[in-house]
Design an enzyme around this catalytic site. Structure first.
Site, mmCIF file in Angstrom:
data_model
loop_
_atom_site.group_PDB
_atom_site.id
_atom_site.type_symbol
_atom_site.label_atom_id
_atom_site.label_comp_id
_atom_site.label_asym_id
_atom_site.label_seq_id
_atom_site.Cartn_x
_atom_site.Cartn_y
_atom_site.Cartn_z
ATOM 1 C CG ASP A 1 -0.451 0.245 2.480
ATOM 2 O OD1 ASP A 1 0.927 -0.123 2.714
ATOM 3 O OD2 ASP A 1 -1.212 0.605 3.383
ATOM 4 C CD GLU B 1 0.753 -8.623 5.537
ATOM 5 O OE1 GLU B 1 0.358 -8.338 4.412
ATOM 6 O OE2 GLU B 1 0.356 -8.420 6.763
ATOM 7 C CE1 TYR C 1 -3.018 -3.632 10.650
ATOM 8 C CE2 TYR C 1 -2.402 -5.650 9.433
ATOM 9 C CZ TYR C 1 -1.991 -4.140 10.093
ATOM 10 O OH TYR C 1 -0.760 -3.764 9.723
ATOM 11 C CD GLU D 1 2.512 -4.969 9.100
ATOM 12 O OE1 GLU D 1 1.188 -4.824 8.694
ATOM 13 O OE2 GLU D 1 3.177 -4.858 8.259
HETATM 14 C C1 GCB Z 1 -0.424 -4.971 6.092
HETATM 15 C C2 GCB Z 1 0.968 -4.529 5.520
HETATM 16 C C3 GCB Z 1 1.197 -2.923 5.720
HETATM 17 C C4 GCB Z 1 0.031 -2.198 5.245
HETATM 18 C C5 GCB Z 1 -0.878 -2.857 6.551
HETATM 19 C C6 GCB Z 1 -2.183 -1.905 6.316
HETATM 20 O O1 GCB Z 1 -0.432 -6.032 6.297
HETATM 21 O O2 GCB Z 1 2.184 -5.313 6.025
HETATM 22 O O3 GCB Z 1 2.116 -2.790 4.623
HETATM 23 O O4 GCB Z 1 0.358 -0.949 5.372
HETATM 24 O O5 GCB Z 1 -1.276 -3.978 6.339
HETATM 25 O O6 GCB Z 1 -2.256 -0.848 7.112
HETATM 26 O O7 GCB Z 1 -3.121 -2.454 5.926
#
Ligand code: GCB
Length: 597
Positions: free
Chosen positions: A160, A410, A465, A501
């Protein structure tokens, strides 16, 4: 690879500043054969994309040209004369006057161009550098160039963050003697109060090697002779997270008793080890607190900037963070040196982000075609990945702050072909550096039932997430998912587990009494929920939040002015969650929250 530094036998000239600039569609085919006919000038170091108002430049696909005049210092007669590019993102071709001198592929690692035979001391030459920000399925990171209905080329990619390109790090002209020290590798250890520094020097040409090590006061505390050996340091002061201590290792190459080359390398004495489910630094359990970061600031894009460097480390200290991951590419070496000097621990990541067709499949994670296939991550992609690993480890192997390599972010470790792709890379990384643990950041579609490579690695790093992309606004559900997920990795691996993350987009100034996504309260409560879960697992060795600061992303409707998961805004102001984190992290000294040891 030795960083160019001034020593009694080496000199360097910094070539940063304003360079003439053009994009290929606006100049002739061979702009390096004369003065670039362009009204534009660009700053170096800086990504070129945000410097100009012209949208055609910002999202340009193809080559851009940088040009300037360089004068070689008068005193360099008889020396080797080289150009060092700290990075050219993502590929570069270098010309001196009309002649092609060399090229490099890979946007985040340094390279040299040897000019010894073509330039002379006191002379002047025209330096033209063609730089391409193009990404294909055979570059690291991968991407895809499409031609739209208008005939215009468009770059797409599978990460992204915005694909900033250009000369975003410093450029140097430097000299070395012909008989020279080409490289040095150090491995440190300690036994009781005695430190050990094993060293191996590669020298070019004949000559004898002698080394000495001085403490921070400049007092020589050990010495040795020969191209390889070990120095012992009595009453060693260890390099520790939060308490950096650096010795200076001076290497001298002598010829007939006379010093012909000399180089000084800062060395921190420390050990790193994974034992059971613990991550040990100097034999003591270490708990990572901190962030995944980006090199990203307004106007300069990924351009190195010392003021932001200092300020970001100040903020890390302010918030009580002890570490960061160089997501998702190697950062400028100055950043790693700063971490060495300030006791911040680094997980050093390659630029292999987006080796995953599942992300194109969105939340289903269903790849439109297999990731590990001729069509996408093929043998040539892996060769590029291997070369990138060599360059990263070659550059950063001696930095005490670097405690682990992350060899991809990832990847589709849940897909067939992942093992065939990664096993040789893991073998290579262990050959290049047998001392540091390895990890990769696991995508949410990779779970304990389908991941095919975790046994090859030392630490489980989870990107998850729950409460954001999954169970948005339902922190109780998210808590349950998260706990089960971690538990499953505990049962499958017995390895240390960390969160590499977790984060929630947050618009500063947005508030709510309810669990509402995008509010400052939601970001704070989301983190509090995660920390509650982490603290239930003795196997948990760290938490790195996504992200340190808001950052620029590619164009698209799924982001409003960039990724807003920063704990700080893009201009480094704290969101509310920063204060809660500060309460949790400050004073931990690398210990797991809730423990005293
Ligand atoms: C992820 C990625 C990271 C993104 C993030 C997001 O899993 O590793 O590069 O910026 O999610 O905020 O979606």
């Amino acid at each position: 690879m030795l960083k160019p530094i001034p020593t009694p036998t080496r000199e360097l000239v910094n070539l940063d500043g304003i360079w003439r600039f053009a994009i290929d569609s606006r100049v002739g085919d061979e702009p390096w054969t004369g003065r670039l006919q362009t009204p534009l000038e660009a700053a170096v170091p800086a990504s070129f994309n945000d410097l100009f108002t012209d949208p055609e430049i910002r999202d340009h696909v193809g080559w851009v040209y940088y040009q300037r005049t360089v004068r070689v210092p008068r005193g360099w007669a008889g020396e080797r004369i080289l150009l060092r590019f700290d990075a050219a993102t993502h590929a570069a071709r270098v010309y001196v006057d009309d002649a092609f001198m060399g090229e490099h592929v890979g946007g985040y690692t340094p390279f040299d161009i040897d000019l010894t035979d073509v330039v002379s001391a006191g002379g002047e030459f025209r330096l033209t550098v063609a730089v391409s920000g193009d990404l294909t399925n055979e570059t690291i990171p991968p991407g895809k160039i499409e031609v739209g209905v208008t005939g215009r080329k468009k770059q797409t990619y599978f990460h992204d963050f915005y694909n900033y390109a250009g000369l975003a790090r410093s450029v140097w002209l430097y000299s070395t003697p012909k008989l020279r020290i080409d490289d040095v590798t150090v491995v440190t250890g300690f036994e009781g109060t005695t430190g050990t520094v094993r060293y191996e020097v590669k020298a070019v040409g004949a000559g004898d090697v002698r080394v000495r090590i001085a403490d921070a006061q400049g007092e020589v505390v050990g010495a040795a002779e020969g191209a390889g050996g070990q120095i012992e340091i009595p009453e060693v002061v260890l390099w520790k997270p939060g308490a950096a201590y650096l010795y200076d290792l001076t290497i001298e190459l002598t010829d007939g008793g006379e010093v012909v080359d000399s180089y000084t390398l800062p060395v921190g004495v420390r050990t790193v080890e994974v034992r059971g489910y613990e991550f040990l630094i100097n034999g003591e359990p270490f708990y990572f607190t901190g962030f995944g970061k980006h090199e990203d600031t307004p106007v300069r894009g990924k351009g190195s900037d010392d003021a932001y460097l200092v300020h970001d480390f100040q903020l890390l200290d302010w918030i009580g963070a002890n570490s960061f991951r160089t997501s998702h590419y190697p950062y400028a070496e100055e950043v790693i040196e700063f971490a060495d000097r300030h006791g911040i621990v680094v997980i050093d990541e390659t630029a292999a982000v987006g080796l995953n067709m599942g992300v194109v499949g969105g939340m289903t994670g269903k790849p439109p075609f297999p990731t590990f296939s001729e069509q996408y991550a093929n043998d040539r992609t892996r060769a590029a990945h291997a070369q990138h690993l060599r360059e990263l480890i070659g550059r950063d192997k001696n930095h005490p702050s670097v405690v682990m390599w992350s060899i991809a972010n990832e990847p589709a470790s849940n897909e067939d072909g992942a093992r065939e792709y990664f096993e040789p890379l893991v073998t290579l990384a262990r050959e290049l550096d047998p001392t540091r643990p390895l990890t990769y950041a696991l995508v949410m579609f990779a779970n304990t039932k389908n991941d095919q490579i975790i046994d090859l690695f030392d630490v489980v790093s989870l990107n998850r997430y729950y409460g954001w992309y999954v169970a948005t606004g339902e922190l109780d559900v998210a808590e349950d998912y998260l706990e089960r997920d971690i538990q499953s990795w505990v049962e499958r691996t017995g390895k240390p587990i960390m969160m590499s993350e977790y984060g929630a987009d947050t618009q500063p100034g947005l508030h709510s009494v309810w669990d509402q996504a995008w509010t400052e309260e939601y970001q704070r409560d989301y983190l509090v929920m995660h920390h509650r879960v982490f603290d239930r697992f003795p196997q948990f060795v760290g938490e790195q939040i996504w992200n340190f600061a808001d950052f620029a992303t590619s164009n698209g409707v799924h982001r409003v002015d960039g990724n807003k998961k920063g704990i700080f805004t893009r201009d480094r102001r704290p969101k509310s969650a920063a204060f809660a984190l500060r309460d949790r992290w400050r004073g931990l000294d690398g210990r797991k929250p809730g423990t005293t040891q």
